[in-house]
Design a protein around this motif. Structure first.
Motif, PDB file in Angstrom:
ATOM      1  N   GLU A 147       1.091  87.063  58.923  1.00 22.81           N
ATOM      2  CA  GLU A 147       1.510  86.281  60.086  1.00 22.81           C
ATOM      3  C   GLU A 147       0.564  85.109  60.345  1.00 22.81           C
ATOM      4  O   GLU A 147       1.001  84.005  60.680  1.00 22.81           O
ATOM      5  N   GLU A 150       1.233  82.455  57.788  1.00 25.21           N
ATOM      6  CA  GLU A 150       2.487  81.766  58.115  1.00 25.21           C
ATOM      7  C   GLU A 150       2.289  80.798  59.274  1.00 25.21           C
ATOM      8  O   GLU A 150       2.812  79.678  59.265  1.00 25.21           O
ATOM      9  N   ALA A 151       1.510  81.231  60.282  1.00 20.01           N
ATOM     10  CA  ALA A 151       1.239  80.347  61.412  1.00 20.01           C
ATOM     11  C   ALA A 151       0.433  79.122  60.979  1.00 20.01           C
ATOM     12  O   ALA A 151       0.688  78.001  61.443  1.00 20.01           O
ATOM     13  N   ARG A 152      -0.530  79.322  60.089  1.00 16.15           N
ATOM     14  CA  ARG A 152      -1.320  78.185  59.600  1.00 16.15           C
ATOM     15  C   ARG A 152      -0.452  77.221  58.793  1.00 16.15           C
ATOM     16  O   ARG A 152      -0.596  76.002  58.915  1.00 16.15           O
ATOM     17  N   GLU A 153       0.428  77.777  57.968  1.00 23.04           N
ATOM     18  CA  GLU A 153       1.322  76.920  57.193  1.00 23.04           C
ATOM     19  C   GLU A 153       2.236  76.115  58.128  1.00 23.04           C
ATOM     20  O   GLU A 153       2.472  74.925  57.898  1.00 23.04           O
ATOM     21  N   HIS A 154       2.719  76.785  59.179  1.00 21.86           N
ATOM     22  CA  HIS A 154       3.562  76.070  60.143  1.00 21.86           C
ATOM     23  C   HIS A 154       2.766  74.983  60.852  1.00 21.86           C
ATOM     24  O   HIS A 154       3.274  73.885  61.100  1.00 21.86           O
ATOM     25  N   GLU A 155       1.500  75.285  61.148  1.00 22.33           N
ATOM     26  CA  GLU A 155       0.657  74.288  61.800  1.00 22.33           C
ATOM     27  C   GLU A 155       0.423  73.086  60.894  1.00 22.33           C
ATOM     28  O   GLU A 155       0.451  71.936  61.348  1.00 22.33           O
ATOM     29  N   ARG A 156       0.204  73.354  59.591  1.00 23.71           N
ATOM     30  CA  ARG A 156       0.027  72.252  58.649  1.00 23.71           C
ATOM     31  C   ARG A 156       1.292  71.394  58.562  1.00 23.71           C
ATOM     32  O   ARG A 156       1.216  70.160  58.472  1.00 23.71           O
ATOM     33  N   GLU A 157       2.453  72.045  58.584  1.00 22.46           N
ATOM     34  CA  GLU A 157       3.701  71.287  58.547  1.00 22.46           C
ATOM     35  C   GLU A 157       3.856  70.415  59.792  1.00 22.46           C
ATOM     36  O   GLU A 157       4.304  69.263  59.707  1.00 22.46           O
ATOM     37  N   LEU A 158       3.480  70.969  60.948  1.00 22.24           N
ATOM     38  CA  LEU A 158       3.567  70.180  62.181  1.00 22.24           C
ATOM     39  C   LEU A 158       2.631  68.982  62.137  1.00 22.24           C
ATOM     40  O   LEU A 158       2.994  67.878  62.574  1.00 22.24           O
ATOM     41  N   GLN A 161       4.153  66.434  59.859  1.00 23.34           N
ATOM     42  CA  GLN A 161       5.279  65.766  60.524  1.00 23.34           C
ATOM     43  C   GLN A 161       4.788  64.768  61.564  1.00 23.34           C
ATOM     44  O   GLN A 161       5.375  63.696  61.732  1.00 23.34           O
TER      45      GLN A 161
END
Length: 365
Positions: A147, A150-158, A161
């Motif tokens: 988890e 996954e949160a870090r990957e989502h943060e990198r995507e944000l 963006q």
């Protein structure tokens, strides 16, 4: 591989329990045989019904010397339960069942061995419970780490963006302030030249320049709107061009162009876009590098392939040096490769140029 190891472990544990039951059962005790058989057969239930399997193995402690089956089910309870109180009761039951001298065993137990039996009983009750809880904690930790990743990957995507949105906003400002302004000036000067031309040919050229400039401004405004939207899902994208827009593209090109052949009506959208962009880029190159030349757009198809060939003659007017990034044909090559096709281009013997796109009739991969 994980399933194979799991099933191998299941078979080994079951075999160990059977061997322990065979060695720890007294043949003259009929109840012992029944209890051991029930305990061994209850082992497959421990994953879905750990408490049921544990209860079914408990009588084995009282009626035999076998202990492996009950230890396996206690480990199953500890591995799956979140109720520490229930786990403590289960461990206590195993310790008592191992330590207390049941009637059939009382004559086998002497005073000096009681303390040893108590120690072994505590170990029997505690070891499977602690091991099961350790495995459960390891599993929970693995899920938590997944988890977090996954949160870090989502943060990198944000973050990516956000950076992209800033770059798009800056690019939109540059396009609005510089490119749109320059194209507007071209359209204005072309309009002035169209009003008072020195000859009819100049008037026609000025009208073409003005029409293309106005169309370019509309496209720029739409691109600026898209860039300012920063890739939002709700962005209202313009429909992609298809072959139905090809006559309009040729009519607005300002080039004397002849169209030959047809395309199948069932061509997929990706194929139609590739053909449209190929004709668009080829005619753009004719305007830039072969002023005054005529062009022929030939659409063709057969059972296995379809495509378009754009051929132009030599220039009839002096060629002006215009800025170019030389990316047009490269982009067409990449688009063709994505569709499992090919794009060839090169000069013709008469001094002109040709661009040929070949695509499979099956469409995009």
């Amino acid at each position: 591989m994980g399933d194979k190891l799991r099933w191998t472990a299941e078979v080994l544990l079951f075999g160990l329990a059977v061997l322990d039951a065979w060695l720890g059962t007294e043949p003259e005790w009929s109840l012992s045989t029944v209890a051991v058989a029930v305990a061994v057969l209850a082992l497959p239930l421990r994953r879905r019904h750990p408490y049921v399997a544990f209860v079914l193995t408990l009588p084995m402690l009282a009626l035999s010397y076998a202990v492996v089956a009950v230890l396996i089910t206690l480990y199953g309870v500890a591995r799956h339960t979140r109720d520490r109180r229930a786990l403590a009761w289960c461990s206590t039951a195993v310790a008592i069942g191992y330590a207390v001298p049941w009637p059939d065993k009382v004559d086998l137990i002497s005073g000096p061995s009681i303390m040893v039996d108590v120690i072994y009983a505590l170990m029997m009750g505690a070891a499977p419970a602690f091991l099961g809880q350790l495995v459960q904690a390891r599993r929970d930790l693995s899920l938590r780490l997944a988890e977090i990743n996954e949160a870090r990957e989502h943060e990198r995507e944000l973050i990516a963006q956000t950076v992209l949105a800033k770059e798009r906003a800056q690019l939109a400002r540059e396009m609005h302030d510089v490119v749109s302004h320059q194209v507007s000036l071209i359209a204005v000067h072309a309009g002035v030249l169209q009003v008072s031309p020195p000859d009819p040919e100049t008037k026609e050229v000025a009208a073409t320049i003005r029409r293309l400039s106005v169309g370019t401004l509309d496209e720029l405004r739409h691109m600026v709107a898209l860039l300012r939207a920063s890739g939002s899902v709700a962005t209202d994208l313009a429909p992609q061009p298809t072959l139905t827009a090809l006559p309009t593209l040729i009519a607005n090109s300002g080039i004397d162009t002849t169209v030959e052949g047809t395309m199948p009506t069932d061509a997929d959208a990706a194929t139609q876009r590739a053909i449209y962009r190929t004709v668009q880029e080829a005619l753009t190159n004719v305007r830039k590098h072969a002023p005054g030349a005529t062009a022929v757009v030939r659409l063709w198809h057969n059972e296995d392939e379809l495509g378009v060939t754009v051929t132009n003659g030599p220039p009839t007017r002096p060629t002006l040096s215009l800025p170019s990034a030389q990316h047009g044909l490269i982009g067409l090559h990449e688009r063709a490769e994505l569709l499992n096709g090919t794009l060839t281009s090169g000069p013709t013997p008469d001094g002109g140029f040709h661009v040929r796109l070949r695509l499979p009739t099956t469409g995009s991969p």
